[in-house]
Design a protein around this motif. Sequence first.
Motif, mmCIF file in Angstrom:
data_model
loop_
_atom_site.group_PDB
_atom_site.id
_atom_site.type_symbol
_atom_site.label_atom_id
_atom_site.label_comp_id
_atom_site.label_asym_id
_atom_site.label_seq_id
_atom_site.Cartn_x
_atom_site.Cartn_y
_atom_site.Cartn_z
ATOM 1 N N PRO A 216 -86.019 -41.655 -5.968
ATOM 2 C CA PRO A 216 -86.395 -40.871 -4.795
ATOM 3 C C PRO A 216 -87.895 -40.627 -4.760
ATOM 4 O O PRO A 216 -88.592 -40.784 -5.761
ATOM 5 C CB PRO A 216 -85.614 -39.570 -4.980
ATOM 6 N N PHE A 217 -88.383 -40.233 -3.595
ATOM 7 C CA PHE A 217 -89.785 -39.875 -3.427
ATOM 8 C C PHE A 217 -89.940 -38.362 -3.577
ATOM 9 O O PHE A 217 -89.016 -37.601 -3.282
ATOM 10 C CB PHE A 217 -90.293 -40.311 -2.052
ATOM 11 N N THR A 218 -91.118 -37.948 -4.017
ATOM 12 C CA THR A 218 -91.402 -36.530 -4.223
ATOM 13 C C THR A 218 -92.729 -36.165 -3.567
ATOM 14 O O THR A 218 -93.672 -36.970 -3.568
ATOM 15 C CB THR A 218 -91.474 -36.197 -5.725
ATOM 16 N N ALA A 219 -92.790 -34.975 -3.017
ATOM 17 C CA ALA A 219 -94.051 -34.418 -2.501
ATOM 18 C C ALA A 219 -94.256 -33.051 -3.139
ATOM 19 O O ALA A 219 -93.291 -32.316 -3.371
ATOM 20 C CB ALA A 219 -94.009 -34.293 -0.989
ATOM 21 N N GLN A 220 -95.503 -32.729 -3.437
ATOM 22 C CA GLN A 220 -95.807 -31.476 -4.124
ATOM 23 C C GLN A 220 -96.920 -30.733 -3.410
ATOM 24 O O GLN A 220 -97.886 -31.333 -2.944
ATOM 25 C CB GLN A 220 -96.233 -31.758 -5.565
ATOM 26 N N VAL A 221 -96.764 -29.425 -3.306
ATOM 27 C CA VAL A 221 -97.761 -28.573 -2.669
ATOM 28 C C VAL A 221 -98.141 -27.457 -3.633
ATOM 29 O O VAL A 221 -97.277 -26.683 -4.049
ATOM 30 C CB VAL A 221 -97.218 -27.958 -1.363
ATOM 31 N N SER A 222 -99.419 -27.379 -4.020
ATOM 32 C CA SER A 222 -99.898 -26.295 -4.869
ATOM 33 C C SER A 222 -100.228 -25.090 -4.003
ATOM 34 O O SER A 222 -100.856 -25.230 -2.946
ATOM 35 C CB SER A 222 -101.140 -26.736 -5.646
ATOM 36 N N LEU A 223 -99.814 -23.932 -4.456
ATOM 37 C CA LEU A 223 -100.062 -22.702 -3.713
ATOM 38 C C LEU A 223 -101.238 -21.953 -4.333
ATOM 39 O O LEU A 223 -101.332 -21.841 -5.551
ATOM 40 C CB LEU A 223 -98.821 -21.808 -3.733
ATOM 41 N N LYS A 224 -102.097 -21.459 -3.487
ATOM 42 C CA LYS A 224 -103.241 -20.674 -3.956
ATOM 43 C C LYS A 224 -103.349 -19.389 -3.143
ATOM 44 O O LYS A 224 -104.344 -19.111 -2.490
ATOM 45 C CB LYS A 224 -104.535 -21.482 -3.874
ATOM 46 N N GLY A 225 -102.251 -18.625 -3.198
ATOM 47 C CA GLY A 225 -102.244 -17.331 -2.525
ATOM 48 C C GLY A 225 -101.601 -17.342 -1.163
ATOM 49 O O GLY A 225 -101.278 -16.286 -0.619
ATOM 50 N N THR A 226 -101.409 -18.516 -0.574
ATOM 51 C CA THR A 226 -100.789 -18.628 0.742
ATOM 52 C C THR A 226 -99.543 -19.497 0.634
ATOM 53 O O THR A 226 -99.595 -20.583 0.052
ATOM 54 C CB THR A 226 -101.760 -19.243 1.766
ATOM 55 N N ALA A 427 -94.436 -30.530 9.212
ATOM 56 C CA ALA A 427 -95.018 -30.134 7.929
ATOM 57 C C ALA A 427 -94.629 -31.105 6.825
ATOM 58 O O ALA A 427 -95.461 -31.484 5.990
ATOM 59 C CB ALA A 427 -94.577 -28.722 7.565
ATOM 60 N N LEU A 428 -93.372 -31.542 6.813
ATOM 61 C CA LEU A 428 -92.911 -32.495 5.790
ATOM 62 C C LEU A 428 -93.553 -33.862 5.992
ATOM 63 O O LEU A 428 -93.875 -34.564 5.028
ATOM 64 C CB LEU A 428 -91.387 -32.611 5.835
ATOM 65 N N SER A 429 -93.761 -34.263 7.236
ATOM 66 C CA SER A 429 -94.373 -35.569 7.519
ATOM 67 C C SER A 429 -95.832 -35.615 7.078
ATOM 68 O O SER A 429 -96.363 -36.685 6.772
ATOM 69 C CB SER A 429 -94.274 -35.882 9.017
ATOM 70 N N ASP A 430 -96.476 -34.449 7.054
ATOM 71 C CA ASP A 430 -97.892 -34.400 6.672
ATOM 72 C C ASP A 430 -98.107 -34.437 5.161
ATOM 73 O O ASP A 430 -99.246 -34.562 4.702
ATOM 74 C CB ASP A 430 -98.535 -33.128 7.222
ATOM 75 N N LEU A 431 -97.029 -34.303 4.370
ATOM 76 C CA LEU A 431 -97.166 -34.290 2.916
ATOM 77 C C LEU A 431 -97.388 -35.694 2.373
ATOM 78 O O LEU A 431 -97.066 -36.697 3.021
ATOM 79 C CB LEU A 431 -95.920 -33.676 2.270
ATOM 80 N N GLU A 432 -97.928 -35.750 1.156
ATOM 81 C CA GLU A 432 -98.137 -37.040 0.482
ATOM 82 C C GLU A 432 -96.923 -37.330 -0.390
ATOM 83 O O GLU A 432 -96.738 -36.715 -1.436
ATOM 84 C CB GLU A 432 -99.409 -36.988 -0.364
ATOM 85 N N TRP A 433 -96.090 -38.279 0.054
ATOM 86 C CA TRP A 433 -94.859 -38.639 -0.655
ATOM 87 C C TRP A 433 -95.126 -39.833 -1.563
ATOM 88 O O TRP A 433 -95.718 -40.833 -1.134
ATOM 89 C CB TRP A 433 -93.757 -38.989 0.337
ATOM 90 N N THR A 434 -94.740 -39.724 -2.832
ATOM 91 C CA THR A 434 -94.949 -40.813 -3.792
ATOM 92 C C THR A 434 -93.763 -40.917 -4.745
ATOM 93 O O THR A 434 -92.966 -39.973 -4.867
ATOM 94 C CB THR A 434 -96.227 -40.589 -4.632
ATOM 95 N N ARG A 435 -93.681 -42.035 -5.402
ATOM 96 C CA ARG A 435 -92.727 -42.197 -6.512
ATOM 97 C C ARG A 435 -93.372 -43.100 -7.554
ATOM 98 O O ARG A 435 -94.206 -43.952 -7.222
ATOM 99 C CB ARG A 435 -91.392 -42.771 -6.042
ATOM 100 N N PRO A 436 -93.010 -42.923 -8.835
ATOM 101 C CA PRO A 436 -93.686 -43.674 -9.897
ATOM 102 C C PRO A 436 -93.321 -45.152 -9.907
ATOM 103 O O PRO A 436 -92.197 -45.536 -9.564
ATOM 104 C CB PRO A 436 -93.217 -42.977 -11.177
#
Length: 609
Positions: A216-226, A427-436
């Motif tokens: 599967p593909f994964t996308a990750q979002v780091s949170l910095k207070g928001t 919002a999901l379409s704007d994420l960077e989706w990758t897989r190893p």
Amino acid sequence: MQALIFIEAFGKVPAWSRISHALGMKSEIIATSGHLCRYPDSLYPLGIKVAKGQAIDVTRVVRPEIDRRIRNALRARDPEAEIIIATDDDPEGDVIALDVMRVIVDVDPILIDSCIRIRPGAITKEGIEVAIAKARAKEGGIDDLVSRAVSGRTRALTDRWMGATLSRLANAGCGRVRAGILGAALCWRKSPELVRDLPETGEMTFQCRSGAGGLPFTAQVSLKGTVPEALASVARRYAGKLIPGQVNPMKSVGAAVAPRLSNVTPFNTGDALAYASRFHGVGTRAAMAGLQSAYMKGRISYPRTDNRTISQASAAHVIQAARICGLRDVDMRHAAKHAHTDENDGITAHEGIYPTPRMTKDDMDRFRNLVKRPIKDLDPKDPAQVEDLMVTLVARRIFEALRDGEMAPGIFHPREDSDLTEAEREALSDLEWTRPLGQSLPWGRAQATALRIWPLASVLVDGMMIEQIGRPSTWASHADQVEQSGQIIIPTPGALPEPSPQGIRILKALPRGIWNPETCRMIEHTMSIAAADEDLGAEITHRMRSRVDVWFSGISREVRNALVEMLKSESESAGRAPSKAAEGIRPVDVDPDLDAFADEEPETVDMAL
């Protein structure tokens, strides 16, 4: 006896005994159990005098039981035995080395010809062998003992002076670093332009099936207070599940789409502490103790570092360990990405942390099992389990750093009949989706869809790393103390930490100039580097004065006035006496230091001025 070896902690004695035997060296090992000399146990009286135009006068007293142990060992040694001072390669280790050398010279100045000072990066046979060879090549490596000790001596004096001053003003334990942390927490929300960056407060991960099959593909979002609400809503609804839709591998009409490279680096101290806290529920102080214990047993390299680089020699050792674990794509081609030089450039002189298992069947079997097995049912209060965890995390991280780490990009397509709103789809379409790509690792970090909020201590460690306040050895204890004090809180999940009402009260009691993290960072920097006009041949307290003069001239007038007032009140035995809350404060309450970490509490000595 072929060698008399002085080390810092009793916990290292078994490893040193084993290594000495492996090197064919009959030796006696003496542990100082931390610092040989100490200031008074309480912050009051201060024990420091800074008279105009004179060197700094300090009250440091030798711990008599350690002093006797050193002298007795020197007198009983074989006249042909080499004297090896093997304290850590850091400011505290340098101070201890100089103090030990002064005892040696006091016993017999001629003994200096038999001394070498070694700085092993890892307590292994290879690490000690290389360190000894380097010291002998430099004719003992003792010519710069005073120069190296200036930084640690200046830091101890500065933090004691500032800790006593600020604690008296705040009527609570507060030193230079605590003031910097409180100031940073205030700035993160109110004046972000005064800080270098915001710490990570959590993350969101999303997992979706591949339209072409396979991983599967994964996308990750780091949170910095928001916390973006559209993404947070999806993360909550589909926690532990696949997002409805598919991700198709990115294609191009022309040339093939280049893979993305994962940004994985070896752990430094803060990375390891934060990771253990975020994903395994281990407190920062317990995690630091695990790293230290593993180091003392020769299982990992030096664990107190702010660096994320590794030398070619260390990389070769890591790759050998990776091969035994069955990881074939971990190789030297990728070591250049994390190149480390041997230049001693202050606080970044040490390499990133890496595993140092002994190449015996039993040790490698144990190491292989730790690295490859799932981490579950961990008791974060069991020191042995935490030590194993830290070795595992350090090893896995550097194995990931020394491999291809190529990631195939993809494009998200939502399922038409899903419950995703238009805002969520965008919002999901704007994420960077990758897989190893390439060989899969036998372990994996939690990549399932989830919203994760980091514990306060891990956020504080991240913040201290970003702001470069405190040092790797003190990040864990400072973060733990602040969390326990209640002076900084997280108002809502995922928000940036901020001072509590108690923390605000302390800040209001302090001079404003000490709030800015830049002040703490500037003081740390000037204590570590010789001033342009510093007399390199002067006695150590003169050189300490030179560095104190530099940072003193760089702080605000109100901070200078408070520090001067403290000296006056101490020297005249007048001025405002410390309150009941402040008078019992000890140095460890304002500047906790794990560099003298030992497996037993060092004895205290009554040291009246």
